[in-house]
Structure formats: structure tokens, C-alpha cells
Write a protein that holds these residues in place. Structure first.
Motif, PDB file in Angstrom:
ATOM      1  N   MET A 107       0.824  -1.217   0.000  1.00 17.03           N
ATOM      2  CA  MET A 107       0.000   0.000   0.000  1.00 17.03           C
ATOM      3  C   MET A 107       0.854   1.261   0.000  1.00 17.03           C
ATOM      4  SD  MET A 107      -2.843  -1.469  -0.091  1.00 17.03           S
ATOM      5  CE  MET A 107      -3.836   0.017  -0.125  1.00 17.03           C
ATOM      6  N   LEU A 108       2.137   1.123   0.335  1.00 14.53           N
ATOM      7  CA  LEU A 108       3.016   2.281   0.418  1.00 14.53           C
ATOM      8  C   LEU A 108       3.811   2.501  -0.865  1.00 14.53           C
ATOM      9  CD1 LEU A 108       4.229   1.607   4.027  1.00 14.53           C
ATOM     10  CD2 LEU A 108       2.507   3.239   3.290  1.00 14.53           C
ATOM     11  N   GLU A 109       3.586   1.636  -1.859  1.00 17.03           N
ATOM     12  CA  GLU A 109       4.204   1.866  -3.149  1.00 17.03           C
ATOM     13  C   GLU A 109       3.712   3.204  -3.697  1.00 17.03           C
ATOM     14  OE1 GLU A 109       6.367   0.014  -4.707  1.00 17.03           O
ATOM     15  OE2 GLU A 109       6.399  -1.764  -3.421  1.00 17.03           O
ATOM     16  N   THR A 110       4.606   3.975  -4.272  1.00 17.48           N
ATOM     17  CA  THR A 110       4.227   5.311  -4.751  1.00 17.48           C
ATOM     18  C   THR A 110       3.216   5.262  -5.890  1.00 17.48           C
ATOM     19  OG1 THR A 110       6.182   5.306  -6.186  1.00 17.48           O
ATOM     20  CG2 THR A 110       6.383   6.373  -4.037  1.00 17.48           C
ATOM     21  N   SER A 111       3.096   4.096  -6.489  1.00 21.44           N
ATOM     22  CA  SER A 111       2.118   3.962  -7.570  1.00 21.44           C
ATOM     23  C   SER A 111       0.748   3.512  -7.063  1.00 21.44           C
ATOM     24  CB  SER A 111       2.633   2.952  -8.603  1.00 21.44           C
ATOM     25  OG  SER A 111       2.850   1.696  -7.982  1.00 21.44           O
ATOM     26  N   SER A 112       0.635   3.204  -5.761  1.00 25.84           N
ATOM     27  CA  SER A 112      -0.626   2.683  -5.228  1.00 25.84           C
ATOM     28  C   SER A 112      -1.622   3.795  -4.998  1.00 25.84           C
ATOM     29  CB  SER A 112      -0.381   1.937  -3.914  1.00 25.84           C
ATOM     30  OG  SER A 112      -0.033   2.848  -2.901  1.00 25.84           O
ATOM     31  N   ALA A 113      -2.903   3.458  -5.073  1.00 22.18           N
ATOM     32  CA  ALA A 113      -3.971   4.437  -4.840  1.00 22.18           C
ATOM     33  C   ALA A 113      -3.917   4.950  -3.411  1.00 22.18           C
ATOM     34  CB  ALA A 113      -5.322   3.793  -5.125  1.00 22.18           C
ATOM     35  N   PHE A 114      -3.564   4.061  -2.465  1.00 24.34           N
ATOM     36  CA  PHE A 114      -3.500   4.454  -1.052  1.00 24.34           C
ATOM     37  C   PHE A 114      -2.451   5.550  -0.858  1.00 24.34           C
ATOM     38  CE2 PHE A 114      -1.602   4.109   3.167  1.00 24.34           C
ATOM     39  CZ  PHE A 114      -2.725   4.153   3.980  1.00 24.34           C
ATOM     40  N   TYR A 115      -1.269   5.368  -1.450  1.00 20.75           N
ATOM     41  CA  TYR A 115      -0.209   6.361  -1.281  1.00 20.75           C
ATOM     42  C   TYR A 115      -0.598   7.680  -1.941  1.00 20.75           C
ATOM     43  CZ  TYR A 115       4.189   8.804  -1.637  1.00 20.75           C
ATOM     44  OH  TYR A 115       5.156   9.764  -1.549  1.00 20.75           O
ATOM     45  N   LYS A 116      -1.155   7.603  -3.141  1.00 20.96           N
ATOM     46  CA  LYS A 116      -1.553   8.829  -3.856  1.00 20.96           C
ATOM     47  C   LYS A 116      -2.609   9.584  -3.076  1.00 20.96           C
ATOM     48  CE  LYS A 116      -0.590   6.932  -8.454  1.00 20.96           C
ATOM     49  NZ  LYS A 116      -1.201   6.508  -9.731  1.00 20.96           N
ATOM     50  N   LEU A 117      -3.562   8.836  -2.483  1.00 18.96           N
ATOM     51  CA  LEU A 117      -4.615   9.490  -1.699  1.00 18.96           C
ATOM     52  C   LEU A 117      -4.016  10.140  -0.453  1.00 18.96           C
ATOM     53  CD1 LEU A 117      -7.673   9.975  -1.435  1.00 18.96           C
ATOM     54  CD2 LEU A 117      -7.826   7.844  -0.168  1.00 18.96           C
ATOM     55  N   TRP A 118      -3.088   9.451   0.185  1.00 21.81           N
ATOM     56  CA  TRP A 118      -2.414  10.037   1.359  1.00 21.81           C
ATOM     57  C   TRP A 118      -1.654  11.291   0.977  1.00 21.81           C
ATOM     58  CZ3 TRP A 118       2.874  10.723   2.021  1.00 21.81           C
ATOM     59  CH2 TRP A 118       3.261  11.225   3.286  1.00 21.81           C
ATOM     60  N   LYS A 119      -0.966  11.268  -0.193  1.00 21.96           N
ATOM     61  CA  LYS A 119      -0.166  12.416  -0.630  1.00 21.96           C
ATOM     62  C   LYS A 119      -1.055  13.620  -0.909  1.00 21.96           C
ATOM     63  CE  LYS A 119       3.903  14.055  -1.624  1.00 21.96           C
ATOM     64  NZ  LYS A 119       3.517  15.445  -1.752  1.00 21.96           N
ATOM     65  N   ILE A 120      -2.187  13.381  -1.581  1.00 19.60           N
ATOM     66  CA  ILE A 120      -3.127  14.491  -1.854  1.00 19.60           C
ATOM     67  C   ILE A 120      -3.661  15.052  -0.548  1.00 19.60           C
ATOM     68  CG2 ILE A 120      -5.391  15.027  -2.826  1.00 19.60           C
ATOM     69  CD1 ILE A 120      -4.767  13.044  -5.073  1.00 19.60           C
ATOM     70  N   SER A 121      -4.053  14.141   0.359  1.00 25.52           N
ATOM     71  CA  SER A 121      -4.600  14.584   1.643  1.00 25.52           C
ATOM     72  C   SER A 121      -3.583  15.386   2.421  1.00 25.52           C
ATOM     73  CB  SER A 121      -5.043  13.365   2.461  1.00 25.52           C
ATOM     74  OG  SER A 121      -6.048  12.653   1.790  1.00 25.52           O
ATOM     75  N   LYS A 122      -2.305  14.980   2.365  1.00 29.76           N
ATOM     76  CA  LYS A 122      -1.255  15.693   3.078  1.00 29.76           C
ATOM     77  C   LYS A 122      -1.056  17.087   2.501  1.00 29.76           C
ATOM     78  CE  LYS A 122       3.497  15.177   4.662  1.00 29.76           C
ATOM     79  NZ  LYS A 122       3.865  16.552   4.302  1.00 29.76           N
ATOM     80  N   ASP A 123      -1.184  17.182   1.155  1.00 23.98           N
ATOM     81  CA  ASP A 123      -0.993  18.475   0.505  1.00 23.98           C
ATOM     82  C   ASP A 123      -2.157  19.425   0.772  1.00 23.98           C
ATOM     83  OD1 ASP A 123       1.355  17.543  -0.466  1.00 23.98           O
ATOM     84  OD2 ASP A 123       0.579  17.019  -2.442  1.00 23.98           O
ATOM     85  N   THR A 124      -3.362  18.851   0.880  1.00 21.55           N
ATOM     86  CA  THR A 124      -4.552  19.705   1.003  1.00 21.55           C
ATOM     87  C   THR A 124      -5.047  19.824   2.439  1.00 21.55           C
ATOM     88  OG1 THR A 124      -5.985  17.823   0.564  1.00 21.55           O
ATOM     89  CG2 THR A 124      -5.291  19.141  -1.335  1.00 21.55           C
ATOM     90  N   TYR A 125      -4.630  18.859   3.291  1.00 25.40           N
ATOM     91  CA  TYR A 125      -5.107  18.852   4.678  1.00 25.40           C
ATOM     92  C   TYR A 125      -3.884  18.705   5.568  1.00 25.40           C
ATOM     93  CZ  TYR A 125      -8.451  17.941   8.455  1.00 25.40           C
ATOM     94  OH  TYR A 125      -9.211  18.035   9.598  1.00 25.40           O
TER      95      TYR A 125
END
Length: 578
Positions: free
Chosen positions: A54-72
Motif C-alpha cells: 500500500m506504500l508503493e508510490t504507484s498505489s492508490a492508497f499512497y496517492k490518496l495520502w499524498k493528496i490529503s497531506k498536501d490539502t489537509y
């Protein structure tokens, strides 16, 4: 597993200005790949965390975490540990937990893909779209635990409240065992998002324990013959009677316990199994105590285990000699005599017979074992018969019959029959004269004498059973002849009384004969290896004198010379001495 900032540095290189999510996921550098492979190799074999994917940079989980970190800005590092030591242990077995992790991983992957698709579309279109906080719920298959993961809101979306969490859990049927403390403070936690929380715990049922029996008396009573440094046996120690007093505890009874039902997270009772009560080995003259915690003897006597139950046999004690003061003894149980058995008297018992003194020309018959501490001076009239074993210091001019072992310090001019072994190795350890019949083996220090007195030893077969069978047939014939003579006599009260006794005796002997015939049938039906049986037949001694003859399988060897440290056995179709 708490994935710290240092851990994530393996996958992304952070700076003051983060790169766009598309640039991060475009390609992994050679260095990052090498670091990932090294990290996996450093992990203990078989312990690689399944959530690493789930922590692979290509995974949906990581991308969602990255967006959330940038916006929240309040989003912390993910905590992807299914059974964190931070919380109380879950009522789930380890192997079940592993399978639940796999199912949760699939759910998490599908959930994050859908949420990422919605949020990414809104960001790409630069729409000012608000998304409320969301929650993934995973109840275990057995409904004994449940986990949640919260996802932060986007833009001006609403936070997830305690009440809303409880409502959503209730819709999924999760109402019991909720972690109220966690629910109360989850909204205040810095790591409330992208964190696996065990939110509900059921109570596992506790199966009852099976009952058990703890014996105070051994179920196998082994008779150990103690030999001193002079190779002498203390026959007083070969007491087969195990004394027990009235109300003495035979065994402790631990009853089974009832199971305690559990409860699952839906508030449904989970039944437990009750323990199984033990089989109480209660036999004759025994009883369960009032508190049900022990089996006790209801009378004093001798205790024995008969295969399924403990039985207490009353012991008939004679504190002195068996003579005219006591008369003959016939007893259903065990007999213990501290003195001698005088000439002309009879002692019969269904159990064991223990004689502390000597036996003269008397008759001793036991359904169990016979122990004669003083020995036997038979004067050619003594009869010692046992359906088990016979132990005696010495036996002279006597008739000895045992179904099992015969053990003595000396046998002088005796008729001896045993279906098992005859051991004469204690004290003098001599066999002189007489006829010795053993089913398996005879061992002694000295056999025969310098005077070359005829000593005949026959090995093999079932001497005791064969003799008993022939004696019973002879007795039946004699009884039938007596009945035939009495029936021809004129009718009288005396005649009727004698006929009645003879018919009872006839019936009893027929039952015994039938039992022996069935035993013979059973032996004949068994697939027996005659060659192996003959190998067991042997005579071993330190010295054998001329006049000794050994018969095995109808072949006889007569010793013409003194033989030292010899073994006589059947080999190559004949009896040989080696």
C-alpha cells in the motif's frame, strides 16, 4: 507498524516544495528500487508486512495520502498495523488474524481507488468541491472484532464525529464491545487519519475443562523381587495384598467445568462447549464421597484395579497357624496367614493368598497369586495351585501348578507345571529330581545332582491348561459314574441329597471345561509362528549334572556329562546344549 518519516524517505525525496503527485508516480529511480530491495532483504524471512504494497508510490492508497497531506495539513504518517500493541489484544487467533489482514487489504485497495478517482477528478477540473471525511469498516468473518480507518475531508468537507462513527457501525451490525475510550478521543488524535484502529472486540467463549481422575493407588501393581548382595530373596517383601482402610481415598475426582458463553460484536451469544465428566472407576466396595471429590473404600481390605474399576476385596486374616483351631479356609477374597499351614488342611481363595510361615502337606488354591515366605515341605501330598504366579523360598516333594511365573529358591523332587517361566535363581537356586513342565523357559543355578538323580524338564505348550483340562475330564467321568450308580439305588432322602450335590458339581465342572475349550480354540485360531514359539523354549543354568533330560517339541536330550554355563534349546530340528 508505525511508518515514520524516515521510513517514507525510502520511497520519496521530500523538499521544501513537494513535486506534483504525477511526477512522483511517473518513475522510480534506480536508487529507490535498490533501497526497497535491500529493505525487504533486511526483513526477517516470513515477516514482511503485507501492507508494504500500500506504500508503493504507484498505489492508490499512497496517492490518496499524498493528496490529503498536501490539502489537509494535519494528516500524519500512516499507521498500518493490524494489531497494534497500543491497544488491548484482540480475541482472534493468529492464523485467523493473517487472513483478516488479507481481506482488509483488498477492501482498503478498492476503497482508496474509488475515493482517489473522485478527488482527483475534482482537483483536475479545479472545482471547489468539498468531500466529507470517510470511514472504511471491516468486521472479521467470525464477528469477533472490527477495524476502521478514517480518511480526512477535502476542502471544506465535514469531520467525522463520534456519533456518526457509532451510527455507521450500528448500520453494519456492530453494536457490542465498542472501544468507548477510543471513540471519545479519536477526533482529537493527531494520527486519526490513515490509521487502522481496532474499534470493537467481542468476547471469546471459554470452553469448559474436561474432568480427570487422579489415582492414589497405581492401576498396575508390579511385584518387585528384591535380591540382596548374597543373591538371597526376602519373600516377605513379595506381599501381593495392597491394604486399604475404610474411608481411605482411592482417587481424586476432578469434575468437568461448564463453558462460559462469549459475545460477538453484533451482541449475539457465542456458545461454549462444556467439559466432559471423567469415567469414575467405581467398583465393588467403593463409593463416591458426599462432596463428589473423591472415590473412597467402603470397607477395609485389599485394593486392585480390574481393567475399568477399582475394587476393594475384604481380606481374611489368620493371626497364627491354619490348624484345628481355624479349620479349613474357603474365602471369596484375599487371605493373609501370618503363621504356617499345617498338614491335612486346605486354604482356598478367589483372590491372593499370603502365607508368612511354611506349608506342610496341605492344599493351597488361589484365583490370584500365592506367596509362601517360609517355603513348602510337601511330603508328596502338598498341592499349590495358582491361576497367576507362585513365589516361595523353597518347595520340596510337592505338586506345583501356576498359569504364570513360578519363582523359588529351590525345587526338590517336585511335579511343577507352568504356562510361563520357572525361575530358580535365588539362594541355592537348585532343581533336583522331579518333573518340570514350563511353557517358555526354565532358569536355575544348578540342575540335577552329583548322584545323577533323574531330573526331567519339558518345555513348550501350555502345561497348566493341558493338565487342568485332563483333570477336569477325569473328574467329570468319575462324577457321571457316581450319578449313574446312585440313580440305580432305591429312592431315599440321602440319595436325593447326594445326587443334588453331584449334579451341581457336574454342572460347575462342565462350565470350567467349556471355558478351557474356548481358550484352546482361541489359541488355535490365532496365527501363531511355531518357529518363534520354539525359540522362546530354553533351559539356562550355571551347572547341569548327568541325569538331566530336556524335552522340546517331542525331542529329548539327555546329558551324559557335567555342563557348565549352558543353554539348552531347539535348533535345526533337534535339542542342543550350547
Amino acid at each position: 507498524m508505525l511508518f515514520s518519516k524516515n521510513f517514507f524517505s525510502r520511497f520519496v525525496k521530500q523538499s521544501d516544495e513537494d513535486n506534483a503527485i504525477e511526477e512522483i508516480t511517473l518513475k522510480k529511480s534506480e536508487d529507490i528500487v535498490e533501497e526497497q530491495e535491500k529493505a525487504l532483504l533486511d526483513e526477517p524471512q516470513g515477516k514482511v508486512n503485507i501492507f508494504d504494497v500500500m506504500l508503493e508510490t504507484s498505489s492508490a492508497f499512497y496517492k490518496l495520502w499524498k493528496i490529503s497531506k498536501d490539502t489537509y495539513k494535519d494528516v500524519q504518517m500512516p499507521v498500518l498495523e493490524f494489531c497494534s500493541p497500543e491497544f488491548e489484544p484482540l480475541p482472534i487467533k493468529e492464523n485467523t488474524l493473517k487472513s483478516e489482514e488479507s481481506v482488509f487489504l483488498q477492501k482498503l485497495d478498492g476503497f482508496t481507488k474509488k475515493r482517489l478517482e473522485k478527488i482527483s477528478s475534482a482537483l483536475e477540473s479545479e472545482k471547489d468541491t468539498n468531500y466529507d471525511a470517510e470511514m472504511l469498516i471491516h468486521p472479521s468473518l467470525d464477528r469477533m472484532a472490527a477495524w476502521i480507518m478514517l480518511f480526512p475531508p477535502v476542502n471544506q468537507g465535514a469531520e467525522m464525529t463520534k456519533e456518526e462513527i457509532i451510527t455507521r457501525l450500528a448500520k453494519r451490525g456492530i453494536t457490542y464491545g465498542l472501544d468507548d475510550s477510543l471513540l471519545s478521543q479519536i477526533s482529537e488524535r493527531e494520527d486519526q487519519y490513515f490509521h487502522i484502529f481496532p474499534i470493537a472486540r467481542g468476547i471469546q467463549p471459554i470452553d469448559g475443562k474436561d474432568g480427570e481422575i487422579i489415582d492414589h493407588f497405581s492401576r498396575e501393581h508390579k511385584r518387585c523381587i528384591e535380591v540382596d548382595e548374597f543373591n538371597n530373596v526376602d519373600y516377605t517383601s513379595v506381599d501381593t495384598i495392597r491394604k486399604i482402610e475404610k474411608d481411605e481415598i482411592i482417587c481424586d475426582i476432578i469434575l468437568a467445568t461448564k463453558g462460559v458463553s462469549g459475545m460477538n460484536i453484533s451482541g449475539r451469544e457465542v456458545p461454549a462447549k462444556d467439559g466432559v465428566d471423567p469415567n469414575i472407576p467405581q467398583g465393588r466396595n467403593t463409593a463416591v464421597s458426599a462432596d463428589k471429590k473423591s472415590l473412597i473404600a467402603t470397607c477395609a481390605g485389599h485394593i486392585e484395579f480390574s481393567g475399568r474399576t477399582f475394587n476393594v476385596k475384604s481380606v481374611y486374616e489368620v493371626r497364627g497357624d491354619v490348624d484345628y483351631s481355624t479349620g479349613n479356609i474357603k474365602y471369596l477374597g484375599d487371605v493373609r496367614i501370618s503363621g504356617d499351614v499345617k498338614s491335612g488342611f486346605t486354604v482356598r481363595a478367589t483372590g491372593d493368598i499370603y502365607i508368612g510361615g511354611a506349608v506342610e502337606s496341605a492344599t493351597i488354591e488361589a484365583g490370584g497369586t500365592v506367596v509362601i515366605v517360609g517355603g513348602v515341605l510337601g511330603q508328596y501330598d502338598a498341592v499349590i495351585r495358582s491361576h497367576k504366579s507362585i513365589y516361595a523360598k523353597y518347595m520340596e516333594h510337592s505338586n506345583i501348578y501356576a498359569r504364570e511365573e513360578i519363582n523359588a529358591g529351590s525345587l526338590i523332587d517336585c511335579e511343577v507345571y507352568s504356562d510361563d517361566v520357572i525361575v530358580v535363581c535365588n539362594g541355592r537356586g537348585v532343581i533336583i529330581g522331579g518333573n518340570i513342565f514350563a511353557g517358555k523357559e526354565v532358569s536355575a543355578k544348578i540342575i540335577g545332582s552329583k548322584a545323577e538323580l533323574a531330573t526331567n524338564i519339558t518345555l513348550g505348550g501350555h502345561p497348566f491348561d493341558d493338565l487342568e483340562y485332563s483333570q477336569l475330564k477325569s473328574q467329570l467321568k468319575q462324577i457321571e459314574e457316581k450319578i449313574s450308580i446312585l440313580e440305580k439305588q432305591p429312592k431315599s432322602q440321602n440319595k436325593d441329597g447326594q445326587l443334588s450335590k453331584l449334579r451341581i458339581e457336574l454342572c460347575s465342572n462342565k462350565i470350567k471345561l467349556d471355558k478351557i475349550e474356548k481358550e484352546f480354540e482361541k489359541i488355535n485360531q490365532e496365527q501363531r509362528n511355531e518357529a518363534e514359539d520354539l525359540k522362546k523354549c530354553r533351559l539356562t543354568c550355571n551347572t547341569a549334572y548327568p541325569g538331566t533330560s530336556v524335552t522340546i517339541n517331542n525331542y529329548t536330550l539327555r546329558l551324559e556329562n557335567i555342563q557348565n554355563n549352558c543353554t539348552v534349546k531347539f535348533a535345526e530340528g533337534k535339542v542342543v546344549c550350547v
